[in-house]
Design a protein around this motif. Structure first.
Motif, PDB file in Angstrom:
ATOM      1  N   ILE A 395       0.863  -1.190   0.000  1.00 39.81           N
ATOM      2  CA  ILE A 395       0.000   0.000   0.000  1.00 39.81           C
ATOM      3  C   ILE A 395       0.893   1.232   0.000  1.00 39.81           C
ATOM      4  O   ILE A 395       1.954   1.247   0.641  1.00 39.81           O
ATOM      5  N   ARG A 396       0.477   2.255  -0.732  1.00 39.61           N
ATOM      6  CA  ARG A 396       1.165   3.547  -0.671  1.00 39.61           C
ATOM      7  C   ARG A 396       0.211   4.570  -0.061  1.00 39.61           C
ATOM      8  O   ARG A 396      -0.967   4.620  -0.405  1.00 39.61           O
ATOM      9  N   GLU A 397       0.762   5.401   0.833  1.00 38.43           N
ATOM     10  CA  GLU A 397      -0.010   6.510   1.409  1.00 38.43           C
ATOM     11  C   GLU A 397       0.928   7.709   1.436  1.00 38.43           C
ATOM     12  O   GLU A 397       1.930   7.694   2.159  1.00 38.43           O
ATOM     13  N   GLY A 398       0.645   8.709   0.606  1.00 40.68           N
ATOM     14  CA  GLY A 398       1.583   9.831   0.495  1.00 40.68           C
ATOM     15  C   GLY A 398       2.930   9.324   0.004  1.00 40.68           C
ATOM     16  O   GLY A 398       3.004   8.586  -0.974  1.00 40.68           O
ATOM     17  N   ARG A 447       0.017   2.775  10.998  1.00 38.69           N
ATOM     18  CA  ARG A 447      -1.044   3.488  10.282  1.00 38.69           C
ATOM     19  C   ARG A 447      -1.324   2.821   8.931  1.00 38.69           C
ATOM     20  O   ARG A 447      -2.476   2.630   8.540  1.00 38.69           O
ATOM     21  N   LEU A 448      -0.269   2.440   8.220  1.00 42.10           N
ATOM     22  CA  LEU A 448      -0.466   1.812   6.906  1.00 42.10           C
ATOM     23  C   LEU A 448      -1.036   0.391   7.035  1.00 42.10           C
ATOM     24  O   LEU A 448      -1.820  -0.039   6.183  1.00 42.10           O
ATOM     25  N   VAL A 449      -0.668  -0.316   8.087  1.00 42.58           N
ATOM     26  CA  VAL A 449      -1.260  -1.647   8.334  1.00 42.58           C
ATOM     27  C   VAL A 449      -2.771  -1.499   8.517  1.00 42.58           C
ATOM     28  O   VAL A 449      -3.564  -2.258   7.939  1.00 42.58           O
ATOM     29  N   ALA A 450      -3.164  -0.490   9.266  1.00 48.00           N
ATOM     30  CA  ALA A 450      -4.599  -0.269   9.514  1.00 48.00           C
ATOM     31  C   ALA A 450      -5.314   0.157   8.222  1.00 48.00           C
ATOM     32  O   ALA A 450      -6.417  -0.322   7.928  1.00 48.00           O
ATOM     33  N   GLN A 453      -5.775  -2.869   6.006  1.00 48.72           N
ATOM     34  CA  GLN A 453      -6.816  -3.780   6.498  1.00 48.72           C
ATOM     35  C   GLN A 453      -8.210  -3.220   6.197  1.00 48.72           C
ATOM     36  O   GLN A 453      -9.107  -3.963   5.783  1.00 48.72           O
ATOM     37  N   ALA A 454      -8.351  -1.920   6.363  1.00 50.12           N
ATOM     38  CA  ALA A 454      -9.650  -1.300   6.053  1.00 50.12           C
ATOM     39  C   ALA A 454      -9.968  -1.469   4.567  1.00 50.12           C
ATOM     40  O   ALA A 454     -11.114  -1.743   4.187  1.00 50.12           O
ATOM     41  N   HIS A 455      -8.953  -1.345   3.739  1.00 50.95           N
ATOM     42  CA  HIS A 455      -9.154  -1.527   2.292  1.00 50.95           C
ATOM     43  C   HIS A 455      -9.547  -2.971   1.982  1.00 50.95           C
ATOM     44  O   HIS A 455     -10.531  -3.213   1.270  1.00 50.95           O
ATOM     45  N   ARG A 456      -8.787  -3.926   2.533  1.00 50.86           N
ATOM     46  CA  ARG A 456      -9.112  -5.353   2.289  1.00 50.86           C
ATOM     47  C   ARG A 456     -10.544  -5.659   2.706  1.00 50.86           C
ATOM     48  O   ARG A 456     -11.281  -6.331   1.992  1.00 50.86           O
ATOM     49  N   ASP A 457     -10.927  -5.142   3.875  1.00 52.25           N
ATOM     50  CA  ASP A 457     -12.276  -5.418   4.396  1.00 52.25           C
ATOM     51  C   ASP A 457     -13.356  -4.842   3.479  1.00 52.25           C
ATOM     52  O   ASP A 457     -14.477  -5.342   3.452  1.00 52.25           O
TER      53      ASP A 457
END
Ligand code: MG
Length: 473
Positions: A395-398, A447-450, A453-457
């Motif tokens: 996952i990339r965030e910023g 933060r990226l792990v969370a 997980q929100a994306h997968r869910d």
């Protein structure tokens, strides 16, 4: 002819003439997507290639916007194309598989009819639509472009190395030996399909890039006075490599360079056609590719430049593509460093065409026109998701990218590795993903792990469309 009817005819003639005189046929802009196959981030002059000459793409980049953080929806052909045309991650439409990575000539599946393509949304807004080139979203009649919103189709329906015949030299071995090797076209019995009918087999691949360009130009000329969308998906520079007589042996980079220089010449011809027809200021042209370079083919594969790995990998070299947007007088010239993806094209085109985006499904794209027009400095996109084989690898965030699983280029490179402690890279400070800094930033990792997980869910997987095979005769 009675008076009201005569008046109507007169009005229509006058309005047609004024449209013709202005050259700008309608307020709705035309769309042209030029989509390469397996072109690396470092393969054109505008993105730093030192030995391939791409003057037309370089000029397009000077006049337009060069995106340095632009991604595809997957690192191989079929799922990447599904993502572009539907604005959705291929995991959502069954076009990503853990068993078969792409569609093959024995496949029975294709893009589900329930999906909505760019062609369908713009067709509803009154556009003429054409697909030219590689399709790879199902070669059976019910899956072809003419069943997905395109008025016409002409091209090879899958990769140009398929239907390989026995009794020919091994391409990979030959490519590794000779930067100028060209295989006999009979080795690959790929068809050319016109709408739904096979019109040539094997495709004469020596002239394929030229013919695709000509077909796109013919379509543009024929539809100059109404809004149009042309999806030009080159089969090259996917191996086997072929260049036309005007380009063969001309580049410093061997046959791979010849191929890119021919594609570049085609881009030049298309942009010149738009200018000659005086519709350039009403046409958005996008240039990009489906995935990164296929590295095991040595000089017959491209280069991801400073990015790590290539085709098939969720390292940057597999999924970040050299991308240019061009629309004289509208797109603000410069370098764009915000994140974008091919899945942004559908919502962006919807906005520009004045049609509504599909509201009954999850889209993974955003309208990027404010970035293109210089009306915004920050995009809506906060994340890039790197899926492979039905798993979220990264996952990339910023600036930050977290890898849960890593794997090298398709056919070569490091084996699959599941990281108990995910690897963290800062893509702005370390674009080559060389320095894992997870240990220094536990709060960013968390933060990226969370986020992941929100994306997968939130992802609802559709049934795998790539596994179906025709029974052997
Ligand atoms: Mg590809």
């Amino acid at each position: 002819m009675n008076r009201p009817l005569r008046h109507l005819c007169y009005t229509l003639i006058i309005s047609s003439l004024s449209i013709f005189a202005s050259g700008q046929a309608a307020e709705k802009p035309n769309f042209v997507i030029i989509f390469c196959d397996d072109l690396g981030y470092g393969d054109i002059g505008a993105f730093g290639n030192p030995s391939i000459q791409t003057p037309h793409l370089d000029q397009m980049a000077d006049e337009g916007q060069r995106w340095t953080n632009f991604y595809v929806g997957a690192s191989v052909c079929t799922p990447s194309r599904a993502a572009l045309l539907t604005g959705r991650l291929p995991i959502r439409n069954g076009m990503m598989s853990a068993k078969r990575r792409v569609l093959f000539p024995d496949s029975t599946g294709g893009l589900p009819k329930s999906e909505i393509t760019i062609a369908e949304v713009v067709k509803d807004a009154g556009y003429a639509t054409a697909a030219v080139g590689k399709w790879h979203l199902g070669h059976l009649k019910q899956h072809l472009p003419t069943n997905h919103g395109f008025d016409s189709y002409w091209g090879i329906p899958y990769s140009n190395d398929m239907e390989a015949q026995r009794g020919f030299p091994n391409y990979r071995q030959m490519a590794q030996k000779d930067p100028n090797y060209v295989a006999p076209i009979e080795q690959y019995q790929v068809p050319i399909i016109h709408n739904t009918t096979v019109v040539e087999r094997p495709a004469n691949q020596h002239s394929i890039t030229q013919r695709y360009t000509d077909k796109a130009i013919d379509f543009i000329k024929a539809n100059r006075s109404q809004p149009f969308f042309v999806y030009l998906a080159h089969n090259l520079p996917h191996i086997p490599l072929y260049a036309g007589k005007d380009h063969r042996g001309k580049s410093r980079r061997g046959i791979y360079g010849d191929v890119i220089e021919e594609i570049d010449a085609g881009v030049g011809k298309i942009l010149k056609t738009l200018k000659d027809l005086n519709i350039d200021e009403n046409t958005l042209v996008v240039f990009t590719s489906d995935n990164g370079p296929w590295l095991p083919f040595h000089t017959h594969g491209g280069s991801a430049g400073l990015l790590r790995e290539g085709k098939g990998s969720t390292f940057e070299g597999g999924m970040r593509e050299p991308t240019i947007f061009w629309w004289p007088g509208k797109v603000k010239p410069g370098v764009q460093m915000e994140m974008g993806t091919t899945m942004d094209l559908l919502p962006t085109f919807c906005k520009l065409a004045g049609s509504s985006t599909p509201s009954d499904r999850t889209l993974d794209g955003y309208d990027i026109s404010p970035l293109l027009f210089g009306e915004a400095t920050m995009g809506e996109r906060k994340n890039v998701y790197y899926w492979r084989s039905e798993q979220l690898y990264a996952i990339r965030e910023g600036a930050w990218k977290l890898h849960f699983i890593t794997e090298g280029c398709y056919g070569i490179g490091p084996k699959k590795q599941v990281h108990e402690s995910p690897e963290l890279y800062n893509l702005e400070q370390d674009p080559s993903e060389k320095h894992n800094v997870a240990i220094h930033h536990p709060e960013i990792v968390a933060r990226l792990v969370a986020s992941a997980q929100a994306h997968r869910d939130g992802v609802e997987k559709m049934e795998d469309q790539l596994v179906g095979r025709a029974a052997r005769e």
